[in-house]
Scaffold this active site. Structure first.
Site, PDB file in Angstrom:
ATOM      1  N   HIS A 202       0.824  -1.208   0.000  1.00 48.92           N
ATOM      2  CA  HIS A 202       0.000   0.000   0.000  1.00 48.92           C
ATOM      3  C   HIS A 202       0.858   1.259   0.000  1.00 48.92           C
ATOM      4  O   HIS A 202       0.458   2.294  -0.549  1.00 48.92           O
ATOM      5  CB  HIS A 202      -0.940  -0.012   1.214  1.00 48.92           C
ATOM      6  N   GLU A 444      -4.607 -20.434 -15.845  1.00 48.89           N
ATOM      7  CA  GLU A 444      -3.431 -20.199 -15.012  1.00 48.89           C
ATOM      8  C   GLU A 444      -2.539 -21.430 -14.876  1.00 48.89           C
ATOM      9  O   GLU A 444      -1.486 -21.350 -14.244  1.00 48.89           O
ATOM     10  CB  GLU A 444      -3.865 -19.771 -13.607  1.00 48.89           C
ATOM     11  N   ASP A 468       0.595 -16.729 -12.409  1.00 48.18           N
ATOM     12  CA  ASP A 468       0.596 -18.145 -12.040  1.00 48.18           C
ATOM     13  C   ASP A 468       0.957 -19.039 -13.222  1.00 48.18           C
ATOM     14  O   ASP A 468       1.638 -20.051 -13.050  1.00 48.18           O
ATOM     15  CB  ASP A 468      -0.773 -18.555 -11.484  1.00 48.18           C
ATOM     16  N   CYS A 515      -4.931 -10.692 -17.557  1.00 53.41           N
ATOM     17  CA  CYS A 515      -5.000  -9.829 -16.380  1.00 53.41           C
ATOM     18  C   CYS A 515      -3.781  -9.982 -15.479  1.00 53.41           C
ATOM     19  O   CYS A 515      -3.783  -9.523 -14.342  1.00 53.41           O
ATOM     20  CB  CYS A 515      -6.273 -10.089 -15.575  1.00 53.41           C
TER      21      CYS A 515
END
Length: 595
Positions: A202, A444, A468, A515
């Site tokens: 963050h 994946e 992945d 993605c």
């Protein structure tokens, strides 16, 4: 700290870390003490238990007060949308796993509050360290940040405020919290570097929102860098130059000016279409986890949400969210993105034990164990509740449903059977939903790529999760420093797996998107164009850069390059060929990495 500049640091000394926020900062170092607080564990008597618990609760109250003050004092408009991060830290302070375990340690083990808290934080860190997904693994930094604040307040340690930093300073710290970053004044702090941290923390996200260049994960920065040392932070390439020479200073000043000019050009592309010179359109979407990320996504030109991660609804709590809470969360993001679509991925967790009420045994190899859709098909009640919530949210806008880590037809058909039954339940209950909402899968695993032709007959779209897929294809854990060098996105095996999947989708007439991290790297745009992707989903700030590259290409150029790449034998050969091609086409966008 001394005001004199050390003379034992040679000119143009280079440190290499992780580029957490792009841009180039030129200034002098300012060291702040953000090292972990050292606390000694000691035994206490039974009579001291309540006193230690009272001290712990006072530290919680003070920490909560400090975080509320950070929220109240945030005046930078760019950060207002990120106040949810402070809210997350406030929730962690109320988390019964953190508070309850610490107090139990005090009572049962008869140890002081600091020692008990240290034990609890150690267990949290280990749990997060076992998580395979880098993005989720980085959430440990939030628990770390809250834990360190608690520890300081327990010991009465007063922390230096970053609001008092001198003009044109580059902050050097062991680790910075999101609250630290929110207090940075851009007119004074031009960049920062840390020993610890990752690109998806963050703190890094906030730095990118502020436009403050940052390099993290340097390990020894605080040990090497003295106060007031001239330095350069290159957040594009993840490098730091200490004591730069006049020639280096001039070189980076030119790079800084070029980068900032280019950034202005990129933001001007927000409302123009993402299409090639010959009219091939590619939908550019954003990956998000919180509704607060919608505004940045729209500001950068996102045409929808290509991946909404639902895991964060289930974290930092004792009970999973009920159906109504999930409906409210999904509906909020769907309505905010209307009329564009939102692709909601079902829960992608497992042996990481994010859902506290479900007690899974530790697994020797969680990456290949009970995770993602395997977890959902075992915890059917939880799975069906989420399916109901997603379907109900589809009544308020365009929703696409996506199952993670599908590896076979039987698995997929089991998911579709549950979906059909949940639809029937909702119809009986009179609940409105989109009965035609598109259903897709994450590709994946090598297994899914190899049977993509069969899977394509059963779904409406594919979304390739390259993070992945690369890891499983190459049997490489990129979080393991001993083998991370083998994690190669352009390995010939990965390239062939991508082509196999895209070909299967095209032959079946379904959409194929990406993605993973590859989608947001402009270096790969020409290759992804050649593979035939219809949609790319990425972190919002990457969208303008990808769009700029896309708009200067012809779709057949990508296909021609792909044919050549498929003849190459090594990842190094493929990477070199792509870098040469893209640097030739976009010399300003792809700056050569400094030696």
């Amino acid at each position: 700290m001394t005001d004199s500049v050390r003379t034992d640091i040679q000119q143009d000394t280079i440190l290499v870390g992780i580029g957490a926020s792009p841009g180039i900062a030129i200034g002098s170092s300012h060291l702040v003490n953000r090292a972990r607080t050292c606390v000694m564990e000691r035994s206490i008597s039974a009579e001291e238990v309540e006193q230690e618990i009272a001290l712990f609760r006072q530290a919680i109250d003070l920490s909560r007060q400090q975080l509320e003050e950070v929220k109240a004092n945030v005046v930078n408009h760019d950060l207002a949308e990120h106040l949810y991060i402070i809210d997350t830290h406030l929730l962690i302070l109320d988390d019964q796993m953190l508070v309850g375990q610490t107090e139990a340690q005090i009572r049962q083990e008869l140890i002081n509050a600091g020692g008990a808290l240290r034990r609890t934080l150690s267990r949290f860190r280990q749990a997060f360290a076992d998580i395979e997904d880098e993005y989720l693994r980085e959430r440990h930094s939030d628990v770390d940040s809250v834990g360190e604040r608690l520890m300081r307040n327990l010991l009465g340690v007063v922390q230096e405020s970053l609001q008092n930093v001198e003009h044109r300073s580059i902050v050097v710290a062991h680790l910075l919290s999101p609250a630290d970053t929110m207090q940075m004044d851009k007119s004074k702090i031009v960049g920062f570097v840390t020993d610890l941290g990752g690109r998806t923390s963050h703190t890094a996200i906030l730095a990118r929102s502020l436009g403050i260049p940052a390099v993290v994960g340097l390990e020894t920065a605080t040990a090497m860098i003295p106060e007031h040392l001239p330095m350069i932070v290159d957040g594009i390439h993840g490098t730091v130059v200490l004591n730069p020479s006049a020639a280096t200073f001039k070189e980076y000043l030119q790079k800084k000016q070029s980068f900032e000019y280019l950034e202005k050009e990129l933001l001007a592309l927000r409302d123009v279409p993402a299409e090639t010179l010959d009219g091939k359109k590619v939908t550019l979407c954003a990956n998000v986890e919180f509704v607060e990320e919608i505004d940045p996504a729209l500001r950068h030109g996102a045409q929808g949400i290509g991946l909404f991660r639902t895991e964060f609804l289930f974290m930092n709590r004792n009970q999973p969210p009920d159906e109504e809470e999930q409906v409210a969360a999904y509906r909020n993001i769907v309505e905010r993105m209307a009329p564009d679509s939102v692709t909601i991925r079902t829960l992608d967790v497992g042996g990481d034990k994010f859902v506290p009420e479900i007690n899974l045994e530790d697994e020797a190899n969680p990456a290949m164990g009970l995770r993602a859709i395997r977890f959902s098909l075992k915890e059917v009640k939880l799975f069906r509740m989420q399916l109901r919530a997603i379907l109900r949210a589809s009544a308020f806008g365009k929703v696409r449903l996506m199952f993670p880590m599908i590896s076979g037809i039987r698995e997929l058909r089991d998911c579709l059977a549950h979906l059909a039954e949940v639809k029937a339940e909702l119809k009986r209950d009179g609940c409105p939903f989109d009965d035609e909402l598109p259903v897709g899968i994450m590709v994946e695993t090598p297994a899914a790529a190899m049977i993509a032709e069969l899977l394509a007959r059963e779904v409406d779209f594919f979304s390739i999760g390259t993070n992945d897929l690369i890891q499983y294809c190459l049997a490489v854990d990129r979080g393991n420093e001993n083998v991370a060098y083998l994690y190669e996105p352009l390995h010939p095996a990965v390239l062939r797996a991508l082509k196999m999947t895209c070909d299967a989708a095209r032959n079946a007439g379904i959409e194929v998107s990406m993605c993973g991290e590859m989608a947001g790297d402009p270096l790969y745009v020409l290759v992804l164009l050649g593979l035939g992707f219809d949609q790319l989903s990425m972190n919002a700030p990457a969208i303008p850069r990808v769009k700029q590259v896309l708009r200067q290409l012809h779709s057949d150029e990508g296909w021609m390059l792909l044919k050549e790449l498929l003849t190459l034998a090594t990842a190094a050969d493929v990477t070199l060929r792509i870098e040469d091609e893209m640097l030739r086409r976009f010399p300003k966008l792809f700056l050569p990495t400094p030696l």
